[in-house]
Scaffold this motif. Sequence first.
Motif, mmCIF file in Angstrom:
data_model
loop_
_atom_site.group_PDB
_atom_site.id
_atom_site.type_symbol
_atom_site.label_atom_id
_atom_site.label_comp_id
_atom_site.label_asym_id
_atom_site.label_seq_id
_atom_site.Cartn_x
_atom_site.Cartn_y
_atom_site.Cartn_z
ATOM 1 N N LEU A 1 8.689 -0.853 -8.122
ATOM 2 C CA LEU A 1 7.720 -0.365 -7.039
ATOM 3 C C LEU A 1 8.346 1.408 -6.890
ATOM 4 C CD1 LEU A 1 7.582 -2.524 -3.948
ATOM 5 C CD2 LEU A 1 5.632 -1.833 -5.278
ATOM 6 N N LYS A 2 7.354 2.515 -7.096
ATOM 7 C CA LYS A 2 8.153 3.681 -7.161
ATOM 8 C C LYS A 2 8.885 3.960 -6.019
ATOM 9 C CE LYS A 2 3.965 5.091 -7.641
ATOM 10 N NZ LYS A 2 2.652 6.329 -7.656
ATOM 11 N N ILE B 1 5.998 2.906 1.489
ATOM 12 C CA ILE B 1 4.985 2.149 1.528
ATOM 13 C C ILE B 1 4.731 1.297 2.735
ATOM 14 C CG2 ILE B 1 5.746 1.669 -0.931
ATOM 15 C CD1 ILE B 1 6.581 -1.359 -0.273
ATOM 16 N N LEU C 1 -1.273 -1.052 -4.141
ATOM 17 C CA LEU C 1 -0.528 -0.927 -5.455
ATOM 18 C C LEU C 1 -0.296 -2.385 -5.861
ATOM 19 C CD1 LEU C 1 2.663 0.772 -3.807
ATOM 20 C CD2 LEU C 1 0.760 2.021 -5.197
ATOM 21 N N ASP C 2 -0.127 -3.422 -5.034
ATOM 22 C CA ASP C 2 0.097 -4.959 -5.834
ATOM 23 C C ASP C 2 -0.132 -5.814 -4.592
ATOM 24 O OD1 ASP C 2 0.206 -6.751 -7.496
ATOM 25 O OD2 ASP C 2 2.214 -6.055 -8.228
ATOM 26 N N SER D 1 2.004 3.585 -12.049
ATOM 27 C CA SER D 1 1.902 2.130 -11.779
ATOM 28 C C SER D 1 3.262 1.343 -11.988
ATOM 29 C CB SER D 1 0.709 1.599 -12.393
ATOM 30 O OG SER D 1 0.563 0.137 -12.084
ATOM 31 N N ARG D 2 3.036 0.175 -11.722
ATOM 32 C CA ARG D 2 4.389 -0.734 -11.941
ATOM 33 C C ARG D 2 4.220 -1.529 -13.383
ATOM 34 N NH1 ARG D 2 0.479 -0.590 -9.514
ATOM 35 N NH2 ARG D 2 0.118 -2.572 -9.351
ATOM 36 N N TYR E 1 0.909 -1.101 0.187
ATOM 37 C CA TYR E 1 0.066 -0.083 -0.090
ATOM 38 C C TYR E 1 0.827 1.184 0.144
ATOM 39 C CZ TYR E 1 -4.092 -2.624 1.146
ATOM 40 O OH TYR E 1 -5.282 -3.615 1.211
ATOM 41 N N ARG E 2 0.272 2.213 -0.516
ATOM 42 C CA ARG E 2 0.993 3.597 -0.593
ATOM 43 C C ARG E 2 -0.249 4.560 -0.259
ATOM 44 N NH1 ARG E 2 4.807 4.096 -4.483
ATOM 45 N NH2 ARG E 2 6.390 4.144 -2.901
#
Length: 769
Positions: free
Chosen positions: A68-69, A73, A52-53, A160-161, A46-47
Motif C-alpha cells: 500500500l502506498k 487511507i 485501492l483494493d 498501484s500495488r 480507499y484513498r
Amino acid sequence: MDRYLLFIFLFFFLEQGSSQEVGSLSGQVKNVKNELPVSGVKIDFYRDSILLDSIITDINGQFHISNLKIGLISLFVQKSGYHRKHINNLVIQKNQIGRFQFYLEEGDSVVKTNHYASGGEKNNTDLNKSLQAAQSDQLNLNDIQLAACVIMCYKVPLISRDATNLATITRDDIKNLPMRHPISIASTVGGVLTNEQNEIISIRGSRSENVTYFVDGVKVQNFHAVHRSSLKQVQVITGGLPANYGDVTGGVIAVNTMSYSDHSQYSYENYNPLPIESKNYSPEKIEEHFFHPKFETESYEIIYENEFLNPTSEPLSTFSIDVDKASYSNIRRILFQGERPKPDAVRIEELINYFTYDYEAPDSNRGPLAIHTEFGICPWNKSHQLLKIGMKGKELDIGKKPSSNLVFLIDVSGSMTAENKLPLLKQALSHLVENLDKEDRIAIVVYAGVSGLVLESTACSNQSKILKAINNLVPGGSTNGAAGIELAYKIAEEEFIEGGNNRVILATDGDFNVGTSSNGDLENLITLKRESGIFLTTLGFGMGNYKDDKMELLADKGNGNYFYIDNFNEARKALGKELFGTLYTIAKDVKLQLEFNPKKVKNYRLIGYENRLLAAQDFNNDLKDAGELGAGHTVTALYEIIPFKSEEEIIEAYVDPLRYQKIKTTTKANSDELVQIKCRYKLPDQDTSTLLVYNVPFEFSSNSADFNFSAAVAAYGMKLRDSKFVSNFSWDRLYRTAEQNMGKDKDGYRIEFLKLILEAEKLTTKKSN
C-alpha cells in the motif's frame, strides 16, 4: 554487456523504489460479543474516494494486505449481520506493517471510527495528543494508527500495488500526471520499464514482444493514435492474467477510452468540437478542445399506457403476473442523479410490487397461492373507484427447501469498470454467498471478449474459495454475452439437481456489443435453454449504457426475475429475501383474467402491466408462457373503474355499433357481483394448469393503509410518465396520501419513497420553470 547491466540496475532500482514507498496492514476481526474470529468480512481500502483494493478475512478472521502506498487511507468494513464500519485516516508508513485488531458488533448500522491501536479501539482525533501519547508510552508507531499524520517522506507515488498484479490508473489519476501517452502513464507502475522512445522494454522481466496491448477490449499493435484527453483508464496487469485475456503470455496494458456512455462521470459543460484541420495542434490545444457531450445509450422498451375499456365491447382483461422490481430502483438511481426518468423507464406494476403488502398466506389445503381483493374510492379521482387484487404465495418450510445449483454469469467487460458496476456487483454476490446453505453449489463464469470458467461448481461449505474467486474479478474487454450464456447453461446442466433449484444468475449492464446481440437472437437462445428446467435471473448494474429492455427480456424468456441494483442496500434487499423467494418457485405460468360486470362498471383500466398483457384466448393455452411466483412472494394489481352510473364519457373506449349482432347481458349481470377473477397456474413440475375462480361482490371497504399506499405508488408512477389520468392530482396530495398510509415499514422502504416523491416534485418544478 554494459547496456544489459544498466537494464538490470534500472529494473532493480525501480523495484526497490516501489518497495521503499509502501507499507502493509495486517490484523484480525473479532465478534465483540464472544471475541470469536469473524470470517468473510469484506474490507475495502480507499484513498481520496478511490477504491485501492478489497480483501476478505480468512476462516480465522485474519487479513493482510501489502504494497500500500504510504499516506492516509480509509477502510469500509462490512459483513452481513454486523454493524458496518467506516474507518478514516489510517496511516500507512514506509516499510512498516501496521498490526491491529478490532471488533464488529452484530447489527446493520454504520459506525465511524477514527483511531485504532493494537489490541483494541480508541477514539482520538487530535494529532498532537496521539503523538504525545505514543512518545510518553514509548509505543512503536508501527502498531498505532493515527487520526492524522504529516507524511515525512513522500515522492511522486506509484499508481498501484504490485501485490495484486493489477494496477488501475483512473481518469482522475491521469489528469494529475505530467505524462500524456498511455505508455508513459503505464510506466509509473512498478516493474514496467520503457526506453527513451517511449516503448515498453519489459513488464516484470518478460520480453517486450510478449507484452500485449488492448484498446476498449480490442488487441492493437501500439497506442500511437490514443491521446491522454481520450483516456478513461489505463490498466497494467503484471501477472495472474484473467480469463478474458485468452492466451496472453506476458503483461497486459489495457486502455479504456472515453465514450458517450461515460457522460455521467466525465463530461464538459460546453460542446467544443475539435476542427478537422487540427493536425498541428499542440497537446495542450487538443486537451483544451477535447469535449464529451452529454449523451447516453440507455435503452427501454416502449410503453403505451393502458386506456379505459368498455366491458361490453372488451369484456375480458388478461395478463401475466409480474414480480420484477427493477424499474423502481432504476428510477431511484436516475432521480438521485438529478434527472427525471424517461417515461418508458417507468413500469408502474414494478413500482407497486417493490413494496410488500399484508396478505394472508394460502391455506395448506387450497394450493400454492391465495387471492385477496379490496374495493374503494380512487384517491386521485374521487368519482372513480379502485380495485386492488393481491396474490400471496405459500411459504416454504425451511427444513424442506430444495438445494440450489447456481451458476453466476458475470460480465467483466470494459463497460463494467465503474464503481456502481463490477465493484458493487462483487459486494452483492459476496452478500448472497453468505446467505446460502452449505449444501448449495455455486459456479462462476465470466465473459468479455471471450468466456471462461473461473470457479468450478463448489459447495457453499467452502465459502472462502467462492469469495476469493469473486474478489479476484477484474474488468476488461468487449462483451460477448451470448457465448457466456451458453457456457453458463452448459455448466448448470452438468450439475443439474433433480427436484432442486437450477438457475443461472446473469449480472451485467446489459451492453451486449459482440456476438449474438439482437433481442430476437437472445430471446431464441434463452427460450431454448429454459426447457431444460434451468431458470434465469438477471441483475442489472450501472448507467449510461444500461440496456433495461434486454435485461427484462432475458429474465422473462428465461422463466426468471429481473432486479436492478443501484446501491449496496438494494443489493442486500434483492439478493436476500427477494432473490431467495424467486429461487424457490411454487407456481409457474401464472395468469389472471378478469370479466367486469357491465351493469356495475362503465369503463375499466388496468394500471401498468402494459408489456404483460395477453390475448383472451391465451388464458386457456397451457403452451403460453407467463410469470412465476416464488415462495412467500406477493403480487399486486390495480384497476381504475368508472362506475356504471357515471355521466363521464370515454370516447376512446367505444367502437361503432355492430351491424349483424347485438351484445346481450345474462341474468348474472343483475347480481351484486363486480367482477369475476380467474387464475391459472402450473406447479413447477407440471405442464397442465389449474384453474381458480373468485367472484368479487360490489362492496366498498374502508380503504386500508396498504390500499391507499399502493394507490399512491401507482399515482407516483403515472405522474413520472406525465399521464393524463393524474393531471389533477398534485404532488402535495400524493405525498400526504403516502405519508398518512405508511403502515408497517420495518425496512424503511416506504420512508425512502417519501424522499423520492419530493425529489421528483423538485425536478418537475425545475423543468417547468
